[in-house]
Design an enzyme around this catalytic site. Structure first.
Site, PDB file in Angstrom:
ATOM      1  N   TYR A  35      27.690  76.589  60.472  1.00 55.66           N
ATOM      2  CA  TYR A  35      26.710  76.052  59.868  1.00 55.66           C
ATOM      3  C   TYR A  35      25.625  74.997  60.521  1.00 55.66           C
ATOM      4  O   TYR A  35      25.641  74.050  60.199  1.00 55.66           O
ATOM      5  CB  TYR A  35      27.600  76.000  59.009  1.00 55.66           C
ATOM      6  CG  TYR A  35      28.335  76.454  57.583  1.00 55.66           C
ATOM      7  CD1 TYR A  35      28.632  78.109  58.491  1.00 55.66           C
ATOM      8  CD2 TYR A  35      29.359  76.169  57.026  1.00 55.66           C
ATOM      9  CE1 TYR A  35      29.559  78.114  57.655  1.00 55.66           C
ATOM     10  CE2 TYR A  35      30.901  76.373  55.931  1.00 55.66           C
ATOM     11  CZ  TYR A  35      30.741  77.898  56.639  1.00 55.66           C
ATOM     12  OH  TYR A  35      31.477  78.251  56.674  1.00 55.66           O
ATOM     13  N   PRO A 182      33.451  83.876  46.417  1.00 58.15           N
ATOM     14  CA  PRO A 182      34.057  83.730  45.063  1.00 58.15           C
ATOM     15  C   PRO A 182      33.816  84.530  44.691  1.00 58.15           C
ATOM     16  O   PRO A 182      34.505  84.512  42.760  1.00 58.15           O
ATOM     17  CB  PRO A 182      34.684  82.527  45.097  1.00 58.15           C
ATOM     18  CG  PRO A 182      33.310  81.352  45.466  1.00 58.15           C
ATOM     19  CD  PRO A 182      32.717  82.211  46.924  1.00 58.15           C
TER      20      PRO A 182
END
Length: 260
Positions: A35, A182
């Site tokens: 990231y 999710p």
């Protein structure tokens, strides 16, 4: 992953989101070298260091920074993993990483060599727990013969249940399951059922998707990403929703959308 790290107003907003997450009671933040190639870890240090005693900052290794125009390669060679762990310790300003995860397993390197390297750091007190990401049931079983696997991070959601068997294996073994992505992008438009349950609970479709995950198993810990204070508050509030058995059954029966 979604937090902007470049200097300026966007970075300040990212710092505010990380700080507010902790204020709202979030006790796990998932980051990775990938990231921003270390920039996300450094951002979290600026926002949260010294870390609260109850905060677990988990990071990931085994992805190599690519050259221009190239895809990021998986690299599980022991010497590369050692370098990445040491760099993560320095960037996060810790002597011990609470949860260190393999971003991906390297099919070119024996699994015992990859996980054995992390176990060396664990025995030295530099890693608390070892986790995996994007693994099959067989890979999880093999890994557990080498190390104590604390967590698995696979893609999983109300509308994407490809790794159902892996979640079941984690549930049976008491291993934390951290579903990434999710909230499926189609959650807000895929079915009338999600919208109906959301209306019944005065919630958003995304909150219903998170509530379904939390109700799925006690080992499930969703890691939704956000760069917005409002979206952060919405995500955290999903933890307070309770699905009835009838609502759960309706959501369980949803068929995942197909491409095209």
């Amino acid at each position: 992953m979604r937090l902007a790290t470049e200097a300026g107003a966007a970075r300040e907003a990212s710092i505010a989101v990380a700080q507010r997450a902790v204020e709202l009671g979030v006790t796990l933040i998932d980051t990775a070298y990938m990231y921003g190639w270390g920039a996300n870890e450094e951002l979290l240090v600026e926002a949260l260091y010294p870390y609260p005693d109850d905060l677990l900052v988990a990071t990931k290794v085994a992805i190599e920074r690519p050259g221009p125009g190239e895809e990021a390669p998986v690299n599980g060679r022991p010497e590369f993993l050692r370098e990445q762990v040491e760099q993560a310790l320095r960037r996060l300003r810790v002597e011990r990483i609470g949860l260190l995860q393999m971003h991906r397993l390297d099919p070119k390197v024996p699994l015992a060599d990859q996980l054995g390297t992390l176990r060396e750091f664990q025995l030295a007190g530099k890693i608390g727990h070892i986790g995996l990401s994007e693994v099959t049931v067989d890979e999880l079983d093999e890994a557990r013969q080498i190390v104590d696997v604390a967590s698995v991070q696979n893609r999983y959601s109300l509308l994407d249940r490809e790794h159902e068997a892996v979640l079941d294996a984690c549930d049976a073994a008491g291993i934390a399951f951290l579903p990434w992505r999710p909230v499926h992008p189609a959650a807000s438009t895929a079915t009338a059922e999600i919208a109906a349950v959301a209306a019944e609970l005065d919630a958003t479709a995304a909150q219903i998707a998170l509530a379904w995950l939390l109700d799925r198993s006690p080992v499930v810990l969703p890691i939704p990403g956000t760069a917005s204070l409002d979206h952060l508050a919405e995500n955290v509030a999903a933890g307070g929703l309770r699905l009835s058995a009838e609502q759960r059954e309706r959501l369980d029966g949803i068929t995942a959308p197909t491409a095209g």
